[in-house]
Design a protein around this motif. Sequence first.
Motif, PDB file in Angstrom:
ATOM      1  N   ILE A   1       0.854  -1.194   0.000  1.00  0.00           N
ATOM      2  CA  ILE A   1       0.000   0.000   0.000  1.00  0.00           C
ATOM      3  C   ILE A   1       0.883   1.234   0.000  1.00  0.00           C
ATOM      4  CG2 ILE A   1      -1.799   1.247   1.256  1.00  0.00           C
ATOM      5  CD1 ILE A   1      -2.427  -1.583   2.543  1.00  0.00           C
ATOM      6  N   GLY A   2       0.848   1.984  -1.107  1.00  0.00           N
ATOM      7  CA  GLY A   2       1.622   3.206  -1.223  1.00  0.00           C
ATOM      8  C   GLY A   2       0.727   4.434  -1.195  1.00  0.00           C
ATOM      9  N   GLU A   3       1.257   5.549  -1.651  1.00  0.00           N
ATOM     10  CA  GLU A   3       0.479   6.785  -1.746  1.00  0.00           C
ATOM     11  C   GLU A   3      -0.283   6.788  -3.072  1.00  0.00           C
ATOM     12  OE1 GLU A   3       0.094   9.213   0.459  1.00  0.00           O
ATOM     13  OE2 GLU A   3       1.357   8.171   1.943  1.00  0.00           O
ATOM     14  N   ASP A   4      -1.581   6.561  -2.989  1.00  0.00           N
ATOM     15  CA  ASP A   4      -2.432   6.517  -4.186  1.00  0.00           C
ATOM     16  C   ASP A   4      -1.965   5.460  -5.186  1.00  0.00           C
ATOM     17  OD1 ASP A   4      -4.018   8.663  -3.242  1.00  0.00           O
ATOM     18  OD2 ASP A   4      -2.532  10.096  -3.980  1.00  0.00           O
ATOM     19  N   GLU A   5      -1.412   4.385  -4.689  1.00  0.00           N
ATOM     20  CA  GLU A   5      -0.988   3.289  -5.571  1.00  0.00           C
ATOM     21  C   GLU A   5      -0.919   1.998  -4.764  1.00  0.00           C
ATOM     22  OE1 GLU A   5       2.850   4.298  -7.150  1.00  0.00           O
ATOM     23  OE2 GLU A   5       3.747   4.590  -5.175  1.00  0.00           O
ATOM     24  N   TYR A   6      -1.039   0.893  -5.484  1.00  0.00           N
ATOM     25  CA  TYR A   6      -0.966  -0.430  -4.871  1.00  0.00           C
ATOM     26  C   TYR A   6       0.014  -1.293  -5.655  1.00  0.00           C
ATOM     27  CZ  TYR A   6      -5.263   0.733  -2.304  1.00  0.00           C
ATOM     28  OH  TYR A   6      -6.188   1.318  -1.491  1.00  0.00           O
TER      29      TYR A   6
ATOM     30  N   GLN B   1      -5.670  -6.202   7.179  1.00  0.00           N
ATOM     31  CA  GLN B   1      -4.776  -6.029   8.322  1.00  0.00           C
ATOM     32  C   GLN B   1      -3.433  -5.527   7.806  1.00  0.00           C
ATOM     33  OE1 GLN B   1      -5.969  -6.582  11.540  1.00  0.00           O
ATOM     34  NE2 GLN B   1      -7.909  -6.885  10.421  1.00  0.00           N
ATOM     35  N   ILE B   2      -3.132  -4.275   8.084  1.00  0.00           N
ATOM     36  CA  ILE B   2      -1.914  -3.656   7.563  1.00  0.00           C
ATOM     37  C   ILE B   2      -0.740  -3.979   8.482  1.00  0.00           C
ATOM     38  CG2 ILE B   2      -0.857  -1.517   6.755  1.00  0.00           C
ATOM     39  CD1 ILE B   2      -3.443  -2.356   5.294  1.00  0.00           C
ATOM     40  N   GLN B   3       0.370  -4.420   7.884  1.00  0.00           N
ATOM     41  CA  GLN B   3       1.582  -4.739   8.634  1.00  0.00           C
ATOM     42  C   GLN B   3       2.762  -3.950   8.093  1.00  0.00           C
ATOM     43  OE1 GLN B   3       2.385  -8.948   9.153  1.00  0.00           O
ATOM     44  NE2 GLN B   3       0.236  -9.470   8.809  1.00  0.00           N
ATOM     45  N   GLN B   4       3.779  -3.784   8.954  1.00  0.00           N
ATOM     46  CA  GLN B   4       5.014  -3.128   8.543  1.00  0.00           C
ATOM     47  C   GLN B   4       6.038  -4.199   8.182  1.00  0.00           C
ATOM     48  OE1 GLN B   4       3.929   0.533   8.506  1.00  0.00           O
ATOM     49  NE2 GLN B   4       6.087   0.558   8.996  1.00  0.00           N
ATOM     50  N   LEU B   5       6.646  -4.088   7.000  1.00  0.00           N
ATOM     51  CA  LEU B   5       7.687  -5.025   6.596  1.00  0.00           C
ATOM     52  C   LEU B   5       8.985  -4.758   7.357  1.00  0.00           C
ATOM     53  CD1 LEU B   5       7.308  -5.130   2.716  1.00  0.00           C
ATOM     54  CD2 LEU B   5       6.805  -6.988   4.300  1.00  0.00           C
ATOM     55  N   GLU B   6       9.652  -5.824   7.789  1.00  0.00           N
ATOM     56  CA  GLU B   6      10.972  -5.699   8.400  1.00  0.00           C
ATOM     57  C   GLU B   6      12.075  -5.795   7.354  1.00  0.00           C
ATOM     58  OE1 GLU B   6      11.306  -8.600  11.468  1.00  0.00           O
ATOM     59  OE2 GLU B   6       9.572  -7.847  12.588  1.00  0.00           O
ATOM     60  N   LEU B   7      11.721  -6.181   6.154  1.00  0.00           N
ATOM     61  CA  LEU B   7      12.669  -6.343   5.051  1.00  0.00           C
ATOM     62  C   LEU B   7      13.249  -5.000   4.629  1.00  0.00           C
ATOM     63  CD1 LEU B   7      13.622  -8.580   2.994  1.00  0.00           C
ATOM     64  CD2 LEU B   7      11.683  -7.887   1.590  1.00  0.00           C
ATOM     65  N   THR B   8      14.522  -4.995   4.232  1.00  0.00           N
ATOM     66  CA  THR B   8      15.135  -3.785   3.679  1.00  0.00           C
ATOM     67  C   THR B   8      15.659  -4.081   2.282  1.00  0.00           C
ATOM     68  OG1 THR B   8      17.335  -4.279   4.566  1.00  0.00           O
ATOM     69  CG2 THR B   8      15.838  -3.003   5.969  1.00  0.00           C
ATOM     70  N   LEU B   9      15.742  -3.045   1.460  1.00  0.00           N
ATOM     71  CA  LEU B   9      16.185  -3.219   0.081  1.00  0.00           C
ATOM     72  C   LEU B   9      17.616  -3.747   0.015  1.00  0.00           C
ATOM     73  CD1 LEU B   9      15.328  -2.859  -2.861  1.00  0.00           C
ATOM     74  CD2 LEU B   9      16.196  -0.520  -2.764  1.00  0.00           C
ATOM     75  N   SER B  10      18.476  -3.303   0.937  1.00  0.00           N
ATOM     76  CA  SER B  10      19.874  -3.737   0.915  1.00  0.00           C
ATOM     77  C   SER B  10      20.005  -5.244   1.105  1.00  0.00           C
ATOM     78  CB  SER B  10      20.678  -3.009   1.994  1.00  0.00           C
ATOM     79  OG  SER B  10      20.195  -3.326   3.280  1.00  0.00           O
ATOM     80  N   GLN B  11      19.032  -5.850   1.790  1.00  0.00           N
ATOM     81  CA  GLN B  11      19.076  -7.296   1.986  1.00  0.00           C
ATOM     82  C   GLN B  11      18.835  -8.068   0.696  1.00  0.00           C
ATOM     83  OE1 GLN B  11      16.088  -7.235   5.214  1.00  0.00           O
ATOM     84  NE2 GLN B  11      17.579  -8.308   6.469  1.00  0.00           N
ATOM     85  N   LEU B  12      18.288  -7.394  -0.312  1.00  0.00           N
ATOM     86  CA  LEU B  12      17.983  -8.055  -1.578  1.00  0.00           C
ATOM     87  C   LEU B  12      19.072  -7.871  -2.617  1.00  0.00           C
ATOM     88  CD1 LEU B  12      14.225  -7.017  -1.868  1.00  0.00           C
ATOM     89  CD2 LEU B  12      15.189  -9.069  -0.805  1.00  0.00           C
ATOM     90  N   GLU B  13      20.160  -7.192  -2.237  1.00  0.00           N
ATOM     91  CA  GLU B  13      21.277  -6.965  -3.149  1.00  0.00           C
ATOM     92  C   GLU B  13      22.425  -7.916  -2.825  1.00  0.00           C
ATOM     93  OE1 GLU B  13      20.792  -5.039  -5.570  1.00  0.00           O
ATOM     94  OE2 GLU B  13      19.049  -3.889  -4.917  1.00  0.00           O
ATOM     95  N   LYS B  14      23.314  -8.122  -3.776  1.00  0.00           N
ATOM     96  CA  LYS B  14      24.409  -9.081  -3.592  1.00  0.00           C
ATOM     97  C   LYS B  14      25.535  -8.550  -2.727  1.00  0.00           C
ATOM     98  CE  LYS B  14      23.583 -11.477  -7.957  1.00  0.00           C
ATOM     99  NZ  LYS B  14      24.094 -11.759  -9.318  1.00  0.00           N
TER     100      LYS B  14
END
Length: 613
Positions: A185-190, A236-249
């Motif tokens: 859920i973003g600002e005026d976007e999904y 039910q809205i949740q906050q992700l604990e994931l970070t973008l840096s964790q998805l990089e090599k």
Amino acid sequence: MCGIVGYIGNRQAYPILIKGLHRLEYRGYDSAGIALIDNEHLKVYKAKGKVDELEQFAQQKDIAGTIGIAHTRWATHGEPNHNNAHPHYSQSEEIAIIHNGIIENYTVLKEGLMKEGYTFQSETDTEVLVQLIEYMKKTNATDLPTAVQLALSQVVGAYAIAVLDKHHPDLIVAARKGSPLVIGIGEDEYFIGSDATPIIEYTNKVTYIGEEEIVTIKRNEPLKIKTIGNIDKTPQIQQLELTLSQLEKGGYPHFMLKEIFEQPHSLSDCMRGRVNVDKDNITLAGFIDNREKFLNAKRIIITACGTSWHAAQIGMYAIEEYARIPVEVEYSSEFRYRKPVIHKNDIVIAISQSGETADTLAAVELAKQHGAFIFGICNVVGSSIPRNTHSGCYTHVGPEIGVASTKAFTAQVTVLTMLAILIGKENGTISHDEYLKLIRELSLIPDKVSEVLKKNDQIAELAKTFTYASNCIYLGRGYNFPIALEGALKLKEISYIHAEGYPAAEMKHGPIALISNEMPVIAIATQSETYGKVLSNIQEIKARKGRIISIVTEGDNIIKNLSSHSIEVPATMPCLAPLLSVIPLQLLAYHIAVVKGCDVDQPRNLAKSVTVE
């Protein structure tokens, strides 16, 4: 296994969808496709092969549109080719669908639709579903959400779907049963994803779609969720604990190598707040909240698949040794179909890295029907297994992108070991002194793993001599027997060399017939009460000119002198030895695959999250 991405908002969808597909490549796939709507033009582009090939195919195409869905397919019904790739059009080409899962009754549905004049362009079960949705929409003169609801009420099987209708360029309808789906859920976007990895770059607010739920995602409107049975649900809205840096090599050539080297840190994270040397205790909330159930359990059943099953085997050794509770380890796929005897005072432990493994989820449901207490061990927060178990424990190792599991495995072993020690302490089956010794040694494991990782260059050199091998045998005893299985699996998964793991004593009951100077034998032979027995097994191999690569405890010169190559690991207690002895085997499989030019992170035919049976 298969990947779903979707977007609706004010931005151009194509770049977001393509980037999302790249984020999902780790799941394993053989074709990719995308559907976009622009001014009521529904455009579908797809290609066999990698996402890069889809991008090349779409270069000269019209890719405008602020709403779209995209997919990477892991073939089930029909071979990997353009026709079978997703998205699939309906017959009128007014509706497009992407789908993860399997529609089990697709043959019956297809026959019925053919009688109504529908024709099919692919061999897939998915095309049957989109045709059924169109049929329901037209024959009932209804809207898309209702048509999806009516169609899914006739479906038997598992699915996560996203559907577009060219006449509604402000709407995506999505639904799930037995296959994961998350809405960002973003600002005026999904944003839509089969997991959170394509979403985290844009928002950390998500809602996980529940079983048999349908979500209507409309531009500039709140999400609407209802069940197939027409019951309204509140997101039910949740906050992700994931970070973008964790998805990089992070500078590593492959995610797998990065994740192998992350293990000192990931094991520390797994133990943080749980293993307290200063206070001499282990704390697991999932155990504390259900202490009496564990202490009164007459039997523990552990159900898992693949690498998690190997972790379960080590857990069985530890729980039986320290807690003195009988343990059975079951392949989830067999457990659910063999009419198992499950009692209400049994504890069933379900293990899955992704939390979405279809067979393990089905085993959980079976155990719940019999009234057993279900304890989940999982890495992915908010996934299906944590939501469907009574209690459990997250491994907290961060996202694991490489298909061949490494850090998730050692964390699963760590959680099971902590659980075994804690149960043993609480029911008095281990002494206080041994309990303290276990805690202190467990706290040292991350540093000892770091010491093993310093052998990386040595193992890389050793790997160069394996290019000739077409078969390997892995041997171990006691706690190291499951490590033999895991080492063999890693080699098979990413280098495509056939390998088998055996208890070392089983050599003379058949496999010894394979021994020759062209058959590498990897012996996991760290110090334990069975060390002398393993030594005898190695001498039997040596007498038959077998080529031995051994994993030994530092300072061991006896087996080292019998071996063609030897890798030393620090000394530790036998129950913790797997956390060290597995590291050289992970590195060995990795470097052999690299030398052979294999796709390490995306090995052929495999998927990271196995969401179909």
